[in-house]
Design a protein around this motif. Structure first.
Motif, PDB file in Angstrom:
ATOM      1  N   ARG A  65      -0.661   0.522  -6.022  1.00 29.67           N
ATOM      2  CA  ARG A  65      -0.220   1.042  -4.718  1.00 29.67           C
ATOM      3  C   ARG A  65       1.278   1.333  -4.733  1.00 29.67           C
ATOM      4  NH1 ARG A  65      -5.015   2.724  -3.513  1.00 29.67           N
ATOM      5  NH2 ARG A  65      -6.537   1.066  -3.256  1.00 29.67           N
ATOM      6  N   ALA A  66       2.041   0.523  -5.448  1.00 22.21           N
ATOM      7  CA  ALA A  66       3.490   0.761  -5.547  1.00 22.21           C
ATOM      8  C   ALA A  66       3.742   2.134  -6.157  1.00 22.21           C
ATOM      9  CB  ALA A  66       4.153  -0.328  -6.389  1.00 22.21           C
ATOM     10  N   ARG A  67       2.984   2.470  -7.187  1.00 21.90           N
ATOM     11  CA  ARG A  67       3.116   3.782  -7.820  1.00 21.90           C
ATOM     12  C   ARG A  67       2.729   4.888  -6.844  1.00 21.90           C
ATOM     13  NH1 ARG A  67      -1.416   5.577 -11.767  1.00 21.90           N
ATOM     14  NH2 ARG A  67      -2.299   5.823  -9.694  1.00 21.90           N
ATOM     15  N   GLN A  68       1.644   4.670  -6.072  1.00 17.24           N
ATOM     16  CA  GLN A  68       1.196   5.663  -5.097  1.00 17.24           C
ATOM     17  C   GLN A  68       2.267   5.943  -4.042  1.00 17.24           C
ATOM     18  OE1 GLN A  68      -2.605   4.152  -3.572  1.00 17.24           O
ATOM     19  NE2 GLN A  68      -3.598   5.921  -4.487  1.00 17.24           N
ATOM     20  N   PHE A  69       2.925   4.888  -3.595  1.00 15.39           N
ATOM     21  CA  PHE A  69       3.959   5.031  -2.559  1.00 15.39           C
ATOM     22  C   PHE A  69       5.287   5.553  -3.121  1.00 15.39           C
ATOM     23  CE2 PHE A  69       1.561   1.502  -0.233  1.00 15.39           C
ATOM     24  CZ  PHE A  69       0.982   2.380   0.676  1.00 15.39           C
TER      25      PHE A  69
ATOM     26  N   SER B  77      -1.395  -2.893   2.460  1.00 15.29           N
ATOM     27  CA  SER B  77      -2.209  -1.770   1.987  1.00 15.29           C
ATOM     28  C   SER B  77      -3.280  -2.186   0.983  1.00 15.29           C
ATOM     29  CB  SER B  77      -1.318  -0.706   1.343  1.00 15.29           C
ATOM     30  OG  SER B  77      -0.812  -1.164   0.107  1.00 15.29           O
ATOM     31  N   CYS B  78      -3.177  -3.405   0.460  1.00 13.45           N
ATOM     32  CA  CYS B  78      -4.099  -3.855  -0.587  1.00 13.45           C
ATOM     33  C   CYS B  78      -5.366  -4.454  -0.006  1.00 13.45           C
ATOM     34  CB  CYS B  78      -3.407  -4.873  -1.501  1.00 13.45           C
ATOM     35  SG  CYS B  78      -2.156  -4.121  -2.568  1.00 13.45           S
ATOM     36  N   LYS B  79      -6.481  -4.104  -0.605  1.00 14.42           N
ATOM     37  CA  LYS B  79      -7.790  -4.596  -0.131  1.00 14.42           C
ATOM     38  C   LYS B  79      -8.399  -5.635  -1.083  1.00 14.42           C
ATOM     39  CE  LYS B  79      -8.008  -1.509   3.263  1.00 14.42           C
ATOM     40  NZ  LYS B  79      -6.595  -1.126   3.259  1.00 14.42           N
ATOM     41  N   SER B  80      -7.894  -5.693  -2.307  1.00 16.27           N
ATOM     42  CA  SER B  80      -8.507  -6.545  -3.334  1.00 16.27           C
ATOM     43  C   SER B  80      -8.213  -8.022  -3.095  1.00 16.27           C
ATOM     44  CB  SER B  80      -7.987  -6.157  -4.718  1.00 16.27           C
ATOM     45  OG  SER B  80      -8.205  -4.795  -4.964  1.00 16.27           O
TER      46      SER B  80
ATOM     47  N   VAL C  91       9.282  -3.741   0.909  1.00 17.39           N
ATOM     48  CA  VAL C  91       8.327  -3.153  -0.030  1.00 17.39           C
ATOM     49  C   VAL C  91       7.091  -4.047  -0.155  1.00 17.39           C
ATOM     50  CG1 VAL C  91       7.941  -2.585  -2.474  1.00 17.39           C
ATOM     51  CG2 VAL C  91      10.044  -1.859  -1.332  1.00 17.39           C
ATOM     52  N   LEU C  92       7.330  -5.341  -0.299  1.00 16.03           N
ATOM     53  CA  LEU C  92       6.209  -6.277  -0.412  1.00 16.03           C
ATOM     54  C   LEU C  92       5.355  -6.264   0.853  1.00 16.03           C
ATOM     55  CD1 LEU C  92       4.709  -8.459  -2.003  1.00 16.03           C
ATOM     56  CD2 LEU C  92       6.302 -10.155  -1.088  1.00 16.03           C
ATOM     57  N   GLU C  93       5.991  -6.205   2.009  1.00 16.55           N
ATOM     58  CA  GLU C  93       5.243  -6.160   3.271  1.00 16.55           C
ATOM     59  C   GLU C  93       4.299  -4.957   3.296  1.00 16.55           C
ATOM     60  OE1 GLU C  93       8.217  -8.218   6.568  1.00 16.55           O
ATOM     61  OE2 GLU C  93       8.583  -6.154   5.958  1.00 16.55           O
ATOM     62  N   LYS C  94       4.810  -3.806   2.898  1.00 13.91           N
ATOM     63  CA  LYS C  94       3.981  -2.589   2.916  1.00 13.91           C
ATOM     64  C   LYS C  94       2.837  -2.675   1.906  1.00 13.91           C
ATOM     65  CE  LYS C  94       4.143   2.435   2.894  1.00 13.91           C
ATOM     66  NZ  LYS C  94       4.982   3.643   2.973  1.00 13.91           N
TER      67      LYS C  94
END
Length: 241
Positions: free
Chosen positions: A197-201, A182-185, A175-178
């Motif tokens: 992003r966790a909520r989005q996935f 995916s994070c840009k910040s 999960v952390l890898e994904k």
């Protein structure tokens, strides 16, 4: 992999933490030894000029290279890339992220693990703003900034978690890898985007109330630029989620 086979990799990004590192490592070793869980501590030092890496090498001599894994980098490259770097070397199926400055006490990790097992959560976040969680050692200005940032974020993004800017969490490694990829910040906003992003996935999030204590040695890294970056990052997330 059964519960008896679970292993927890603690990622400790460091920059000028030579005074704090021996204490946090001792507390981590004690917490995991007392609870009986298998673990490793991965120290990712970003070229600290204060000799943090030398201290880490001494700790590795004391505790062994199976428990203290050193993965230094030449210069300060940011939190997100530190996690990516650390994950590559993590041999655990769960990853704990936390600060090395003693603001996060390892005694809560056992509660994180127990909470995760309750409903097989994808991530468990320490929260200062729920239950008996709290903040100690901050002046009023810092508390207002943190509370205000968290409130505005809740209103705009509705993340399904009570503490978005905290950095004390337990993740399933995959999960952390994904999420990291995916994070840009960067900076202060990075932890916030991880939860969004966790909520989005569709990942599940558990929470454990924690006591956050202001750093004991060294200087806080929150300044005017971080607050500006936070506001900019919040608008970015609002526009993209």
């Amino acid at each position: 992999m059964g519960a008896a086979d679970d292993k927890y990799s603690v990622l400790l990004p460091t920059y000028n933490e030579k005074d704090n590192l021996p204490i946090i490592v001792w507390l981590l070793v004690k917490a995991f030894t007392d609870s009986g869980y298998d673990f490793e501590i991965i120290v990712i030092d970003d070229g600290s000029p204060d000799g943090t890496l030398d201290v880490a090498k001494q700790l590795q001599t004391i505790y062994g290279d199976k428990k203290i894994v050193l993965r230094p980098r030449e210069k300060k490259l940011g939190l997100g890339t530190a996690y990516i770097h650390g994950i590559k070397h993590a041999t655990g199926n769960y990853v704990v992220i936390m600060d090395a400055d003693l603001s996060h006490h390892p005694k809560f990790i056992h509660q994180f693990i127990e909470k995760q097992k309750e409903k097989d959560y994808d991530l468990v976040s320490g929260t200062r703003y729920s239950g008996n969680g709290g903040v100690y050692g901050w002046d009023l200005k810092r508390k207002v900034i943190s509370r205000g940032a968290n409130y505005v974020t809740q209103v705009l993004l509705r993340p399904g978690a009570s503490d978005l800017t905290g950095s004390f969490r337990l993740y399933k490694k995959k999960v952390l890898e994904k999420l990291v990829q995916s994070c840009k910040s960067k900076g202060y906003v990075f932890q916030m985007e991880m939860v969004i992003r966790a909520r989005q996935f569709g990942f599940t999030i558990g929470e454990v109330p924690i006591s956050f204590v202001d750093r004991v040695y060294g200087e806080s890294k929150l300044g005017g630029n971080e607050i500006y970056q936070f506001a900019k990052g919040l608008l970015y997330l609002f526009a993209t989620t």
